[in-house]
Design a protein around this motif. Structure first.
Motif, PDB file in Angstrom:
ATOM      1  N   UNK A 110       1.441  -1.229  -0.089  1.00 55.02           N
ATOM      2  CA  UNK A 110      -0.098   0.219  -0.076  1.00 55.02           C
ATOM      3  C   UNK A 110       1.069   1.267  -0.018  1.00 55.02           C
ATOM      4  N   UNK A 111       0.466   2.321   0.198  1.00 58.79           N
ATOM      5  CA  UNK A 111       1.059   3.481  -0.298  1.00 58.79           C
ATOM      6  C   UNK A 111       1.235   4.430   0.963  1.00 58.79           C
ATOM      7  N   UNK A 112       0.566   3.655   2.669  1.00 52.88           N
ATOM      8  CA  UNK A 112       0.951   3.939   3.367  1.00 52.88           C
ATOM      9  C   UNK A 112       2.520   3.191   4.017  1.00 52.88           C
ATOM     10  N   UNK A 113       2.884   1.724   3.115  1.00 54.49           N
ATOM     11  CA  UNK A 113       4.188   1.530   3.560  1.00 54.49           C
ATOM     12  C   UNK A 113       5.106   1.611   2.725  1.00 54.49           C
ATOM     13  N   UNK A 114       6.260   2.429   4.383  1.00 57.55           N
ATOM     14  CA  UNK A 114       7.328   2.629   4.306  1.00 57.55           C
ATOM     15  C   UNK A 114       8.959   1.507   4.293  1.00 57.55           C
ATOM     16  N   UNK A 115       8.519   1.548   5.215  1.00 55.33           N
ATOM     17  CA  UNK A 115       9.555  -0.067   4.948  1.00 55.33           C
ATOM     18  C   UNK A 115       9.106  -1.214   5.486  1.00 55.33           C
ATOM     19  N   UNK A 116      10.058  -1.845   5.489  1.00 54.95           N
ATOM     20  CA  UNK A 116       9.829  -3.967   4.993  1.00 54.95           C
ATOM     21  C   UNK A 116      10.678  -4.076   6.183  1.00 54.95           C
ATOM     22  N   UNK A 117       9.720  -4.931   7.195  1.00 55.30           N
ATOM     23  CA  UNK A 117      10.626  -5.761   8.683  1.00 55.30           C
ATOM     24  C   UNK A 117      10.949  -6.607   8.104  1.00 55.30           C
ATOM     25  N   UNK A 118      11.585  -8.156   8.707  1.00 51.32           N
ATOM     26  CA  UNK A 118      12.068  -9.153   8.590  1.00 51.32           C
ATOM     27  C   UNK A 118      12.357  -9.486  10.008  1.00 51.32           C
ATOM     28  N   UNK A 119      12.237 -11.263   9.890  1.00 52.97           N
ATOM     29  CA  UNK A 119      12.088 -11.873  11.032  1.00 52.97           C
ATOM     30  C   UNK A 119      12.474 -13.396  10.245  1.00 52.97           C
ATOM     31  N   UNK A 120      13.407 -13.883  11.692  1.00 50.25           N
ATOM     32  CA  UNK A 120      14.092 -14.752  11.503  1.00 50.25           C
ATOM     33  C   UNK A 120      12.937 -16.033  12.783  1.00 50.25           C
ATOM     34  N   UNK A 121      13.253 -17.480  11.821  1.00 49.84           N
ATOM     35  CA  UNK A 121      12.697 -18.533  12.254  1.00 49.84           C
ATOM     36  C   UNK A 121      13.306 -18.078  14.177  1.00 49.84           C
ATOM     37  N   UNK A 122      12.225 -18.862  15.475  1.00 50.13           N
ATOM     38  CA  UNK A 122      12.978 -19.246  16.345  1.00 50.13           C
ATOM     39  C   UNK A 122      12.374 -21.099  16.748  1.00 50.13           C
ATOM     40  N   UNK A 123      13.603 -21.835  16.731  1.00 52.21           N
ATOM     41  CA  UNK A 123      13.456 -22.773  17.556  1.00 52.21           C
ATOM     42  C   UNK A 123      14.340 -23.391  17.837  1.00 52.21           C
ATOM     43  N   UNK A 124      14.199 -23.048  19.056  1.00 52.16           N
ATOM     44  CA  UNK A 124      15.231 -24.021  20.132  1.00 52.16           C
ATOM     45  C   UNK A 124      15.664 -25.432  20.262  1.00 52.16           C
ATOM     46  N   UNK A 125      14.784 -26.354  19.497  1.00 49.44           N
ATOM     47  CA  UNK A 125      14.624 -27.253  20.010  1.00 49.44           C
ATOM     48  C   UNK A 125      16.094 -28.069  18.474  1.00 49.44           C
ATOM     49  N   UNK A 126      16.067 -27.028  17.314  1.00 54.40           N
ATOM     50  CA  UNK A 126      16.518 -27.178  16.582  1.00 54.40           C
ATOM     51  C   UNK A 126      17.923 -26.136  16.090  1.00 54.40           C
ATOM     52  N   UNK A 127      17.721 -25.238  17.144  1.00 51.35           N
ATOM     53  CA  UNK A 127      18.908 -24.370  17.163  1.00 51.35           C
ATOM     54  C   UNK A 127      19.698 -24.073  18.452  1.00 51.35           C
ATOM     55  N   UNK A 128      20.838 -24.682  18.456  1.00 48.19           N
ATOM     56  CA  UNK A 128      21.414 -24.592  19.807  1.00 48.19           C
ATOM     57  C   UNK A 128      21.535 -23.631  20.803  1.00 48.19           C
ATOM     58  N   UNK A 129      21.586 -22.430  19.790  1.00 50.32           N
ATOM     59  CA  UNK A 129      21.982 -20.701  20.409  1.00 50.32           C
ATOM     60  C   UNK A 129      20.776 -20.059  20.557  1.00 50.32           C
ATOM     61  N   UNK A 130      19.657 -20.886  20.676  1.00 56.08           N
ATOM     62  CA  UNK A 130      18.472 -19.933  20.819  1.00 56.08           C
ATOM     63  C   UNK A 130      18.334 -20.954  22.237  1.00 56.08           C
ATOM     64  N   UNK A 131      18.844 -22.059  22.597  1.00 52.49           N
ATOM     65  CA  UNK A 131      18.655 -22.829  23.899  1.00 52.49           C
ATOM     66  C   UNK A 131      19.850 -22.337  24.702  1.00 52.49           C
ATOM     67  N   UNK A 132      19.496 -23.031  26.311  1.00 50.09           N
ATOM     68  CA  UNK A 132      20.187 -22.455  27.095  1.00 50.09           C
ATOM     69  C   UNK A 132      20.681 -22.285  27.777  1.00 50.09           C
TER      70      UNK A 132
END
Lengths: 271, 202
Positions: A110-132
């Motif tokens: 839309x015309x009101x959109x000025x920026x784009x925001x991005x987000x990475x997946x959160x999966x502590x059980x598959x991504x060791x750095x996200x747990x512990x």
């Protein structure tokens, strides 16, 4: 990884490629650990397929896309780009991907959109750095671009490198590549893309705003507070002896294409 | 006779510490020169040298509390450990100047002068120089009381080195936390010692 069908593109730098070995074993991907070797060693359990990516926010047609369908629908180009890390090392990487614009056009911003925001997946059980106990930053990792940066032909979503689908440690199955910005802008394993009106947060800026800005354009004249950004070490070049140091180029060598995006802006204030 | 033998053993152990102490540097150099240090061997070699400089500083500072708290007397090895810390710091700095920065003085000098991360590391190294130079019997005799005062500089050097180490990465990792934690303990012990009940020297 699986082979990808790619078409050539005019966007390629004429410099020796960094070896596939180095590109896939020397990574910053804190979801798998803070050491450069961690992502390749600790990402074996990560399942990048099947995968969907949701594009929503200020758009006419919010949608959720299957990544493999996107790969089948949109021509996958080979883009050979310089990659300059904020830590003052660099690589030359043959990415396979498509312009981010091709995805954004499908949802009709839309015309009101000025920026784009991005987000990475959160999966502590598959991504060791996200747990512990020891987690360096809050999850999910988030990033953002101004809409004109996002729509720029150099900005791509990469789904592969060296002609094969992305290895887990490089941000499988889909990641952002913005070659004139420091590498940390290249958010990995993306699950959501949102069109928004105001400047979205980006993880490194939230963590240490004095050192990492929103724009993060490669700029040899604006130093990191702790080290100079005037030079960089090209990974794999000249090996151990002979430092492989070379001058860092304004906008990582893409000034002709992107400098106009920042006309009139103070790049010291907007670092 | 027994005293002479003990001196000989200590002498050999002293040299043994030097030989063993340089193993990490030699091993890392060998790996780097033969392609065994990964994608950025210069960085890995440089960081290994810096880390071992810090480790030898920690060992040097651990001698006194070990003696006072656990009754283990390793005082005779302190000079070797301190000198190893100095040599590792010197190698770390040399690799920074050569392999890493390629002797590009017009970018190196402003970095040393202006960037706290580099300034701190450089200062720590400079402070170790007079300590290394005066680490011999002649200097101890000549300087008398001032020798001890001069060697208190090691506390400043290790504190600067610890902050330099913390500033080297984008986020603090567990290894850094462990090393710096030990340094805080060892420096804290010196600060608290006047308050602790005094042990009679053995």
């Amino acid at each position: 990884t699986m082979p990808l069908k790619t078409v050539p593109s005019r966007y390629k730098v004429d410099e020796p490629l960094t070896s596939r070995e180095d590109v896939t074993t020397y990574n910053n991907f804190y979801e798998f650990g803070a050491d450069k070797a961690d992502p390749s060693q600790n990402s074996g359990k990560f399942k990048p397929r099947p995968w969907t990516i949701t594009v929503d926010g200020l758009v006419g047609k919010p949608q959720t896309f299957d990544v493999d369908k996107l790969i089948a629908d949109i021509p996958i180009e080979e883009r050979i780009y310089r990659m300059r890390c904020v830590e003052a090392w660099s690589m030359v990487i043959p990415w396979n991907g498509f312009p981010l614009k091709a995805l954004l056009d499908k949802v009709e911003p839309l015309g009101s959109a000025k920026y784009v925001a991005f987000e990475t997946v959160v999966r502590p059980e598959e991504m060791p750095g996200q747990s512990g106990y020891f987690q360096p930053m809050p999850w999910p990792y988030v990033e953002g671009l101004r809409l004109d940066e996002a729509m720029h032909p150099l900005t791509i979503l990469a789904v592969g490198l060296y002609g094969e689908t992305l290895p887990n440690q490089n941000g499988a199955p889909i990641r952002l590549v913005v070659p004139w910005k420091y590498g940390f802008k290249g958010i990995k394993s993306i699950v959501r893309v949102s069109l928004v009106e105001t400047q979205p947060p980006n993880s490194w800026n939230s963590l240490q705003g004095s050192e990492y800005g929103f724009y993060a354009n490669v700029n040899p004249e604006v130093d990191h507070p702790r080290w100079s950004q005037a030079t960089e070490r090209r990974i794999g070049e000249s090996g151990f002896f002979g430092s492989g140091r070379r001058p860092t180029l304004m906008f990582n060598g893409y000034a002709d294409e992107v400098a106009s995006l920042y006309a009139g802006m103070d790049l010291r204030a907007n670092y | 006779m027994a005293a002479a033998r003990s001196a000989l053993v200590d002498g050999l152990t002293g040299w043994g510490i030097y030989v063993v102490g340089f193993v990490p540097a030699v091993a890392s150099f060998w790996l780097g020169a033969t392609g065994g240090l990964g994608a950025d061997p210069v960085r890995a070699f440089e960081q290994t040298l810096g880390l071992w400089a810090l480790r030898f500083l920690i060992l040097t500072l651990a001698i006194t509390p070990l003696r006072q708290l656990a009754g283990i007397n390793l005082l005779r090895f302190r000079r070797a450990l301190g000198l190893l810390a100095f040599w590792y710091a010197a190698m770390h700095f040399t690799v920074y100047l050569t392999l890493d920065r390629g002797l590009l003085w017009d970018t190196i000098l402003p970095d040393i002068a202006r960037r706290p991360f580099i300034t701190l590391g450089f200062s720590a190294f400079v402070l170790l120089i007079p300590l290394a130079v005066t680490s011999n019997r002649l200097s101890i005799r000549r300087l008398g009381k001032n020798w001890r005062r001069l060697h208190w500089l090691i506390y400043v050097a290790v504190a600067l080195a610890a902050v330099h180490y913390l500033l080297a990465t984008k986020v603090v990792d567990p290894g850094q936390a462990a090393h710096v934690g030990l340094i805080v303990l060892l420096l804290g012990y010196r600060l608290m010692r006047p308050l602790l009940p005094r042990r009679r020297p053995a």
